[in-house]
Design a protein around this motif. Structure first.
Motif, PDB file in Angstrom:
ATOM      1  N   THR A   1       0.850  -1.200   0.000  1.00 43.71           N
ATOM      2  CA  THR A   1       0.000   0.000   0.000  1.00 43.71           C
ATOM      3  C   THR A   1       0.880   1.243   0.000  1.00 43.71           C
ATOM      4  O   THR A   1       1.938   1.270   0.639  1.00 43.71           O
ATOM      5  CB  THR A   1      -0.923   0.033   1.233  1.00 43.71           C
ATOM      6  N   PRO A   2       0.471   2.322  -0.712  1.00 44.75           N
ATOM      7  CA  PRO A   2      -0.674   2.348  -1.613  1.00 44.75           C
ATOM      8  C   PRO A   2      -0.351   1.689  -2.955  1.00 44.75           C
ATOM      9  O   PRO A   2       0.774   1.280  -3.174  1.00 44.75           O
ATOM     10  CB  PRO A   2      -0.900   3.857  -1.794  1.00 44.75           C
ATOM     11  N   LYS A   3      -1.317   1.612  -3.847  1.00 49.20           N
ATOM     12  CA  LYS A   3      -1.076   1.074  -5.192  1.00 49.20           C
ATOM     13  C   LYS A   3      -0.591   2.167  -6.136  1.00 49.20           C
ATOM     14  O   LYS A   3       0.143   1.884  -7.085  1.00 49.20           O
ATOM     15  CB  LYS A   3      -2.361   0.460  -5.750  1.00 49.20           C
ATOM     16  N   PHE A   4      -1.030   3.383  -5.931  1.00 50.63           N
ATOM     17  CA  PHE A   4      -0.631   4.514  -6.772  1.00 50.63           C
ATOM     18  C   PHE A   4      -0.405   5.730  -5.878  1.00 50.63           C
ATOM     19  O   PHE A   4      -1.070   5.884  -4.861  1.00 50.63           O
ATOM     20  CB  PHE A   4      -1.714   4.881  -7.793  1.00 50.63           C
ATOM     21  N   ARG A   5       0.540   6.569  -6.297  1.00 50.60           N
ATOM     22  CA  ARG A   5       0.747   7.814  -5.554  1.00 50.60           C
ATOM     23  C   ARG A   5       1.468   8.790  -6.465  1.00 50.60           C
ATOM     24  O   ARG A   5       2.384   8.412  -7.217  1.00 50.60           O
ATOM     25  CB  ARG A   5       1.578   7.549  -4.302  1.00 50.60           C
ATOM     26  N   VAL A   6       1.058  10.036  -6.386  1.00 47.86           N
ATOM     27  CA  VAL A   6       1.745  11.120  -7.087  1.00 47.86           C
ATOM     28  C   VAL A   6       2.270  12.090  -6.032  1.00 47.86           C
ATOM     29  O   VAL A   6       1.516  12.532  -5.165  1.00 47.86           O
ATOM     30  CB  VAL A   6       0.810  11.857  -8.065  1.00 47.86           C
ATOM     31  N   LEU A   7       3.545  12.403  -6.116  1.00 48.68           N
ATOM     32  CA  LEU A   7       4.181  13.307  -5.163  1.00 48.68           C
ATOM     33  C   LEU A   7       4.800  14.485  -5.893  1.00 48.68           C
ATOM     34  O   LEU A   7       5.134  14.389  -7.082  1.00 48.68           O
ATOM     35  CB  LEU A   7       5.304  12.597  -4.400  1.00 48.68           C
ATOM     36  N   LYS A   8       4.990  15.550  -5.167  1.00 46.62           N
ATOM     37  CA  LYS A   8       5.770  16.664  -5.687  1.00 46.62           C
ATOM     38  C   LYS A   8       7.216  16.518  -5.223  1.00 46.62           C
ATOM     39  O   LYS A   8       7.484  15.934  -4.150  1.00 46.62           O
ATOM     40  CB  LYS A   8       5.192  17.991  -5.198  1.00 46.62           C
ATOM     41  N   THR A   9       8.142  17.041  -5.998  1.00 49.33           N
ATOM     42  CA  THR A   9       9.548  17.000  -5.624  1.00 49.33           C
ATOM     43  C   THR A   9       9.733  17.573  -4.224  1.00 49.33           C
ATOM     44  O   THR A   9       9.203  18.643  -3.908  1.00 49.33           O
ATOM     45  CB  THR A   9      10.388  17.791  -6.634  1.00 49.33           C
TER      46      THR A   9
END
Lengths: 108, 112
Positions: B7-15
Protein backbone atom coordinates in the motif's frame (compact mmCIF):
# COMPACT_ATOMS: atom_id res chain seq x y z
CA UNK A 1 29.32 -6.63 -11.17
CA UNK A 2 27.37 -9.70 -12.20
CA UNK A 3 25.09 -9.22 -15.17
CA UNK A 4 22.32 -11.30 -16.67
CA UNK A 5 21.50 -10.43 -20.25
CA UNK A 6 18.18 -11.46 -21.69
CA UNK A 7 17.41 -11.63 -25.38
CA UNK A 8 15.40 -10.65 -27.20
CA UNK A 9 14.13 -7.66 -25.25
CA UNK A 10 10.85 -7.75 -27.13
CA UNK A 11 9.13 -10.42 -29.21
CA UNK A 12 5.78 -10.32 -30.96
CA UNK A 13 4.63 -13.46 -32.77
CA UNK A 14 1.48 -15.16 -33.98
CA UNK A 15 -0.40 -17.77 -32.01
CA UNK A 16 0.89 -21.25 -32.75
CA UNK A 17 4.51 -20.28 -33.42
CA UNK A 18 7.47 -21.49 -31.36
CA UNK A 19 9.94 -19.20 -29.65
CA UNK A 20 13.06 -19.24 -27.50
CA UNK A 21 14.16 -16.66 -24.94
CA UNK A 22 17.75 -16.56 -23.72
CA UNK A 23 19.38 -15.58 -20.44
CA UNK A 24 23.18 -15.27 -20.52
CA UNK A 25 25.92 -14.38 -18.09
CA UNK A 26 29.67 -14.66 -17.69
CA UNK A 27 29.11 -15.66 -14.05
CA UNK A 28 28.27 -19.03 -12.59
CA UNK A 29 25.08 -19.27 -10.56
CA UNK A 30 24.05 -21.87 -8.01
CA UNK A 31 20.56 -21.84 -9.53
CA UNK A 32 18.48 -19.88 -11.98
CA UNK A 33 14.86 -18.90 -11.67
CA UNK A 34 12.35 -17.92 -14.36
CA UNK A 35 9.44 -15.64 -13.53
CA UNK A 36 6.50 -14.34 -15.52
CA UNK A 37 5.02 -10.93 -14.84
CA UNK A 38 1.67 -9.68 -16.11
CA UNK A 39 0.69 -5.99 -16.29
CA UNK A 40 -0.17 -4.52 -12.90
CA UNK A 41 1.13 -7.52 -11.00
CA UNK A 42 4.36 -8.72 -9.47
CA UNK A 43 6.53 -11.48 -10.96
CA UNK A 44 5.46 -15.06 -10.28
CA UNK A 45 7.92 -17.94 -10.23
CA UNK A 46 7.63 -20.44 -13.09
CA UNK A 47 10.58 -22.74 -12.41
CA UNK A 48 13.96 -23.07 -10.73
CA UNK A 49 16.81 -24.95 -12.40
CA UNK A 50 19.71 -26.04 -10.25
CA UNK A 51 21.90 -28.60 -11.99
CA UNK A 52 24.03 -27.88 -15.05
CA UNK A 53 22.30 -29.29 -18.14
CA UNK A 54 19.00 -29.63 -16.31
CA UNK A 55 15.82 -29.52 -18.38
CA UNK A 56 12.41 -28.83 -16.86
CA UNK A 57 9.08 -28.82 -18.62
CA UNK A 58 5.96 -26.92 -17.63
CA UNK A 59 3.27 -27.86 -20.16
CA UNK A 60 4.38 -26.12 -23.38
CA UNK A 61 7.31 -24.35 -21.71
CA UNK A 62 10.75 -25.99 -21.63
CA UNK A 63 13.51 -24.55 -19.46
CA UNK A 64 17.16 -25.51 -19.76
CA UNK A 65 20.14 -24.62 -17.58
CA UNK A 66 23.47 -24.50 -19.36
CA UNK A 67 26.10 -27.13 -18.57
CA UNK A 68 28.36 -24.49 -17.02
CA UNK A 69 25.44 -22.92 -15.07
CA UNK A 70 26.07 -19.54 -16.75
CA UNK A 71 23.09 -19.43 -19.10
CA UNK A 72 19.55 -20.62 -19.54
CA UNK A 73 16.85 -20.76 -22.15
CA UNK A 74 13.07 -20.83 -22.20
CA UNK A 75 11.38 -22.44 -25.19
CA UNK A 76 7.66 -22.12 -25.77
CA UNK A 77 5.96 -24.51 -28.18
CA UNK A 78 2.79 -23.47 -30.00
CA UNK A 79 2.52 -20.13 -28.21
CA UNK A 80 -0.91 -18.97 -27.09
CA UNK A 81 -2.25 -15.48 -26.24
CA UNK A 82 -2.25 -16.50 -22.59
CA UNK A 83 1.57 -16.72 -22.74
CA UNK A 84 1.76 -12.95 -23.21
CA UNK A 85 3.77 -11.27 -20.47
CA UNK A 86 7.20 -10.19 -19.29
CA UNK A 87 9.56 -13.10 -18.71
CA UNK A 88 12.36 -12.50 -16.21
CA UNK A 89 15.31 -14.68 -15.34
CA UNK A 90 17.15 -14.35 -12.05
CA UNK A 91 20.44 -16.00 -11.14
CA UNK A 92 21.12 -16.95 -7.56
CA UNK A 93 24.46 -16.16 -6.02
CA UNK A 94 24.40 -14.79 -2.46
CA UNK A 95 21.37 -12.86 -3.67
CA UNK A 96 19.28 -12.78 -6.84
CA UNK A 97 20.68 -11.08 -9.94
CA UNK A 98 17.88 -10.09 -12.31
CA UNK A 99 17.79 -9.88 -16.07
CA UNK A 100 15.98 -6.95 -17.71
CA UNK A 101 13.26 -9.21 -19.08
CA UNK A 102 11.76 -10.26 -22.40
CA UNK A 103 8.40 -8.73 -23.25
CA UNK A 104 6.43 -11.35 -25.15
CA UNK A 105 3.23 -10.67 -27.09
CA UNK A 106 1.30 -13.51 -28.69
CA UNK A 107 -1.20 -12.29 -31.25
CA UNK A 108 -4.36 -14.34 -31.87
CA UNK B 1 -4.89 -15.82 0.77
CA UNK B 2 -3.20 -12.39 0.97
CA UNK B 3 0.52 -13.25 0.56
CA UNK B 4 2.35 -9.94 0.08
CA UNK B 5 0.31 -6.74 0.25
CA UNK B 6 1.61 -3.34 -0.79
CA UNK B 7 0.00 0.00 0.00
CA UNK B 8 -0.67 2.35 -1.61
CA UNK B 9 -1.08 1.07 -5.19
CA UNK B 10 -0.63 4.51 -6.77
CA UNK B 11 0.75 7.81 -5.55
CA UNK B 12 1.74 11.12 -7.09
CA UNK B 13 4.18 13.31 -5.16
CA UNK B 14 5.77 16.66 -5.69
CA UNK B 15 9.55 17.00 -5.62
CA UNK B 16 10.77 17.29 -2.05
CA UNK B 17 7.79 15.59 -0.43
CA UNK B 18 8.23 12.54 1.74
CA UNK B 19 6.27 9.34 1.93
CA UNK B 20 6.36 5.76 3.19
CA UNK B 21 5.46 2.64 1.24
CA UNK B 22 4.17 -0.26 3.31
CA UNK B 23 4.72 -3.95 2.63
CA UNK B 24 3.03 -6.64 4.69
CA UNK B 25 3.42 -10.42 4.38
CA UNK B 26 1.45 -13.12 6.15
CA UNK B 27 3.69 -16.11 5.32
CA UNK B 28 6.06 -15.75 8.30
CA UNK B 29 8.96 -15.20 5.89
CA UNK B 30 12.34 -14.13 7.24
CA UNK B 31 13.57 -12.29 4.18
CA UNK B 32 12.00 -9.20 2.66
CA UNK B 33 13.07 -7.03 -0.25
CA UNK B 34 12.29 -3.70 -1.91
CA UNK B 35 12.89 -3.38 -5.66
CA UNK B 36 12.25 -0.72 -8.22
CA UNK B 37 11.35 -1.61 -11.78
CA UNK B 38 12.03 0.76 -14.64
CA UNK B 39 11.48 0.11 -18.36
CA UNK B 40 14.33 -1.88 -19.90
CA UNK B 41 16.19 -2.25 -16.61
CA UNK B 42 14.48 -5.14 -14.89
CA UNK B 43 14.32 -5.28 -11.10
CA UNK B 44 16.91 -3.40 -9.08
CA UNK B 45 17.30 -4.12 -5.38
CA UNK B 46 16.99 -1.06 -3.13
CA UNK B 47 17.22 -2.51 0.39
CA UNK B 48 16.56 -5.86 1.96
CA UNK B 49 16.12 -7.48 5.35
CA UNK B 50 17.15 -10.92 6.57
CA UNK B 51 15.05 -10.73 9.70
CA UNK B 52 13.17 -8.55 12.15
CA UNK B 53 15.23 -5.54 13.21
CA UNK B 54 17.85 -5.94 10.46
CA UNK B 55 18.22 -4.14 7.13
CA UNK B 56 20.91 -3.92 4.47
CA UNK B 57 21.65 -1.90 1.34
CA UNK B 58 21.03 -3.28 -2.10
CA UNK B 59 22.16 -2.11 -5.51
CA UNK B 60 20.46 1.33 -5.53
CA UNK B 61 19.91 2.46 -1.90
CA UNK B 62 20.55 6.21 -2.22
CA UNK B 63 17.54 8.40 -1.41
CA UNK B 64 15.68 5.58 0.38
CA UNK B 65 15.48 4.30 3.94
CA UNK B 66 13.83 1.18 5.32
CA UNK B 67 12.70 -0.27 8.61
CA UNK B 68 11.71 -3.77 9.74
CA UNK B 69 10.35 -3.29 13.25
CA UNK B 70 7.98 -6.24 12.90
CA UNK B 71 8.69 -9.47 11.03
CA UNK B 72 5.64 -9.13 8.83
CA UNK B 73 6.21 -5.50 7.78
CA UNK B 74 8.89 -3.82 5.70
CA UNK B 75 8.63 -0.06 5.19
CA UNK B 76 10.30 1.93 2.43
CA UNK B 77 10.72 5.66 2.99
CA UNK B 78 11.52 8.50 0.65
CA UNK B 79 12.64 11.48 2.71
CA UNK B 80 12.80 14.01 -0.12
CA UNK B 81 11.32 12.66 -3.34
CA UNK B 82 13.06 13.38 -6.65
CA UNK B 83 11.77 12.89 -10.23
CA UNK B 84 14.43 10.16 -10.71
CA UNK B 85 12.53 8.10 -8.14
CA UNK B 86 9.50 7.83 -10.43
CA UNK B 87 9.13 4.09 -10.82
CA UNK B 88 7.13 1.02 -9.93
CA UNK B 89 8.16 -0.34 -6.54
CA UNK B 90 7.84 -4.01 -5.68
CA UNK B 91 8.13 -5.68 -2.34
CA UNK B 92 8.98 -9.38 -2.06
CA UNK B 93 9.35 -11.89 0.73
CA UNK B 94 11.09 -15.23 0.89
CA UNK B 95 11.28 -18.10 3.33
CA UNK B 96 14.49 -19.85 4.34
CA UNK B 97 16.15 -22.40 2.11
CA UNK B 98 15.93 -22.59 -1.67
CA UNK B 99 12.63 -20.75 -1.86
CA UNK B 100 11.20 -18.42 -4.51
CA UNK B 101 10.48 -14.79 -3.81
CA UNK B 102 6.82 -13.86 -3.47
CA UNK B 103 5.94 -10.44 -4.82
CA UNK B 104 3.28 -7.88 -4.12
CA UNK B 105 1.42 -6.19 -6.95
CA UNK B 106 3.56 -3.06 -6.84
CA UNK B 107 3.21 0.63 -6.06
CA UNK B 108 3.27 3.00 -9.02
CA UNK B 109 4.93 6.21 -7.83
CA UNK B 110 5.20 9.41 -9.86
CA UNK B 111 7.29 12.36 -8.70
CA UNK B 112 6.47 15.64 -10.41
Amino acid sequence: TQLLEQSPQFLSIQEGENLTVYCNSSSVFSSLQWYRQEPGEGPVLLVTVVTGGEVKKLKRLTFQFGDARKDSSLHITAAQPGDTGLYLCAGEDYQLIWGAGTKLIIKP
Amino acid sequence: NAGVTQTPKFRVLKTGQSMTLLCAQDMNHEYMYWYRQDPGMGLRLIHYSVGEGTTAKGEVPDGYNVSRLKKQNFLLGLESAAPSQTSVYFCASMGQGNQPQHFGDGTRLSIL
